[in-house]
Design a protein around this motif. Structure first.
Motif, short mmCIF file in Angstrom:
data_model
loop_
_atom_site.label_atom_id
_atom_site.label_comp_id
_atom_site.label_asym_id
_atom_site.label_seq_id
_atom_site.Cartn_x
_atom_site.Cartn_y
_atom_site.Cartn_z
N TYR A 113 -6.35 -9.29 -1.17
CA TYR A 113 -7.28 -8.16 -1.13
C TYR A 113 -6.46 -6.89 -1.24
O TYR A 113 -5.35 -6.81 -0.73
CB TYR A 113 -8.07 -8.15 0.18
N GLU A 114 -7.02 -5.89 -1.89
CA GLU A 114 -6.39 -4.58 -1.96
C GLU A 114 -7.33 -3.59 -1.29
O GLU A 114 -8.53 -3.58 -1.56
CB GLU A 114 -6.13 -4.16 -3.40
N ILE A 115 -6.77 -2.77 -0.40
CA ILE A 115 -7.53 -1.74 0.30
C ILE A 115 -6.94 -0.39 -0.08
O ILE A 115 -5.74 -0.17 0.08
CB ILE A 115 -7.49 -1.96 1.82
N LYS A 116 -7.80 0.49 -0.57
CA LYS A 116 -7.37 1.82 -1.00
C LYS A 116 -7.99 2.85 -0.05
O LYS A 116 -9.18 2.79 0.24
CB LYS A 116 -7.84 2.09 -2.43
N LEU A 117 -7.17 3.78 0.45
CA LEU A 117 -7.65 4.84 1.33
C LEU A 117 -7.69 6.16 0.57
O LEU A 117 -6.72 6.56 -0.06
CB LEU A 117 -6.73 4.98 2.55
N GLU A 118 -8.83 6.83 0.67
CA GLU A 118 -9.02 8.11 0.00
C GLU A 118 -9.51 9.13 1.03
O GLU A 118 -10.52 8.91 1.69
CB GLU A 118 -10.08 7.95 -1.10
N GLN A 119 -8.78 10.23 1.18
CA GLN A 119 -9.25 11.27 2.10
C GLN A 119 -10.34 12.06 1.40
O GLN A 119 -10.24 12.37 0.21
CB GLN A 119 -8.10 12.16 2.61
N ILE A 120 -11.42 12.35 2.15
CA ILE A 120 -12.56 13.06 1.56
C ILE A 120 -12.97 14.25 2.43
O ILE A 120 -14.15 14.58 2.54
CB ILE A 120 -13.75 12.11 1.29
N MET A 121 -12.00 14.90 3.02
CA MET A 121 -12.26 16.11 3.79
C MET A 121 -12.54 17.26 2.81
O MET A 121 -12.23 17.17 1.63
CB MET A 121 -11.06 16.46 4.67
N ARG A 122 -13.11 18.33 3.32
CA ARG A 122 -13.39 19.49 2.46
C ARG A 122 -12.11 20.20 2.05
O ARG A 122 -12.04 20.82 1.00
CB ARG A 122 -14.31 20.47 3.19
N GLN A 123 -11.11 20.13 2.90
CA GLN A 123 -9.83 20.80 2.63
C GLN A 123 -8.95 19.89 1.78
O GLN A 123 -8.72 18.73 2.12
CB GLN A 123 -9.15 21.13 3.96
N ASN A 124 -8.46 20.42 0.68
CA ASN A 124 -7.57 19.66 -0.18
C ASN A 124 -6.44 20.55 -0.67
O ASN A 124 -6.71 21.63 -1.20
CB ASN A 124 -8.33 19.10 -1.38
N PRO A 125 -5.19 20.18 -0.46
CA PRO A 125 -4.77 18.98 0.27
C PRO A 125 -4.95 19.17 1.77
O PRO A 125 -5.03 20.28 2.27
CB PRO A 125 -3.30 18.85 -0.11
N LEU A 126 -4.98 18.03 2.47
CA LEU A 126 -5.13 18.02 3.92
C LEU A 126 -3.73 18.11 4.54
O LEU A 126 -2.93 17.20 4.39
CB LEU A 126 -5.84 16.74 4.33
N PRO A 127 -3.42 19.23 5.22
CA PRO A 127 -2.06 19.45 5.71
C PRO A 127 -1.72 18.66 6.97
O PRO A 127 -2.60 18.22 7.70
CB PRO A 127 -2.03 20.95 6.00
N SER A 128 -0.43 18.51 7.18
CA SER A 128 0.16 17.96 8.42
C SER A 128 -0.07 16.48 8.63
O SER A 128 0.07 15.97 9.74
CB SER A 128 -0.34 18.74 9.65
N VAL A 129 -0.44 15.75 7.57
CA VAL A 129 -0.60 14.30 7.66
C VAL A 129 0.71 13.66 7.20
O VAL A 129 1.13 13.86 6.07
CB VAL A 129 -1.79 13.80 6.82
N LEU A 130 1.32 12.88 8.08
CA LEU A 130 2.60 12.26 7.78
C LEU A 130 2.46 10.89 7.14
O LEU A 130 3.15 10.57 6.17
CB LEU A 130 3.44 12.15 9.05
N ASN A 131 1.60 10.05 7.72
CA ASN A 131 1.40 8.68 7.25
C ASN A 131 -0.05 8.28 7.45
O ASN A 131 -0.69 8.75 8.37
CB ASN A 131 2.24 7.66 8.05
N VAL A 132 -0.52 7.35 6.61
CA VAL A 132 -1.79 6.68 6.84
C VAL A 132 -1.57 5.20 6.55
O VAL A 132 -0.66 4.82 5.81
CB VAL A 132 -2.95 7.22 5.96
N GLY A 133 -2.42 4.38 7.16
CA GLY A 133 -2.28 2.95 6.94
C GLY A 133 -3.38 2.17 7.59
O GLY A 133 -4.37 2.73 8.07
N ILE A 134 -3.18 0.86 7.62
CA ILE A 134 -4.14 -0.01 8.27
C ILE A 134 -3.42 -1.10 9.06
O ILE A 134 -2.28 -1.47 8.78
CB ILE A 134 -5.10 -0.67 7.26
N THR A 135 -4.11 -1.55 10.08
CA THR A 135 -3.70 -2.73 10.84
C THR A 135 -4.87 -3.68 10.83
O THR A 135 -6.02 -3.26 10.99
CB THR A 135 -3.35 -2.37 12.30
N ILE A 136 -4.58 -4.95 10.63
CA ILE A 136 -5.61 -5.98 10.72
C ILE A 136 -5.13 -6.97 11.77
O ILE A 136 -4.02 -7.51 11.65
CB ILE A 136 -5.86 -6.66 9.37
#
Length: 158
Positions: free
Chosen positions: A132-155
């Motif tokens: 399976y492939e999981i893709k994460l897309e930020q959809i906040m009003r602010q682009n780019p979204l500052p101060s984000v270092l990492n994103v991910g998932i845990t299962i």
């Protein structure tokens, strides 16, 4: 008497192990320049072999103290085994801070790490064996979204 105690201990261990979650998959990707742009959509590949298991999915996010919001809106898109395209995904809104502005995260210095559980409706379902492939897309009003270092998932497999 020793046999009864041994049986009781074994029963307790068995019951405790039925509720234990084990990390099945965990991965994070660094956000280029710590500014999460709409165009940067990290993809995570997970091999699923046990479709009868119950899985709990978590969204992971690391940010610094200057992250400007108390929440995060993102979309989780899924591509199952044999699929040629990603699903449209659903919009997910998760609180990162309480009403007083205190982060709901573990912090080290000025860095905060969130492990946010997804609901059954928000989580991917693994009905077929395969990758399976999981893709994460930020959809906040602010682009780019500052101060984000990492994103991910845990299962976690329950």
């Amino acid at each position: 008497m020793k046999i009864k105690l041994t049986l009781a201990a074994c029963a307790l261990l068995f019951m405790a192990s039925c509720n234990v979650k084990s990390s099945y998959y965990q991965k994070q990707q660094a956000i280029p320049g710590t500014n999460w742009d709409y165009k940067f959509q990290p993809v995570f590949k997970i091999d699923i072999t046990d479709t009868a298991a119950v899985y709990q999915t978590y969204f992971l996010m690391r940010h610094d103290e200057s992250y400007p919001n108390s929440n995060i809106w993102f979309r989780m898109k899924i591509k199952g085994p044999g699929d040629s395209t990603f699903s449209e995904g659903i919009r997910i809104d998760k609180e990162l801070a309480d009403a007083e502005g205190k982060w709901k995260a573990q912090g080290t210095g000025t860095i905060y790490e969130h492990k946010v559980p997804l609901t059954i409706k928000e989580s991917p379902t693994f009905k077929k064996q395969g990758t399976y492939e999981i893709k994460l897309e930020q959809i906040m009003r602010q682009n780019p979204l500052p101060s984000v270092l990492n994103v991910g998932i845990t299962i976690e497999k329950k």
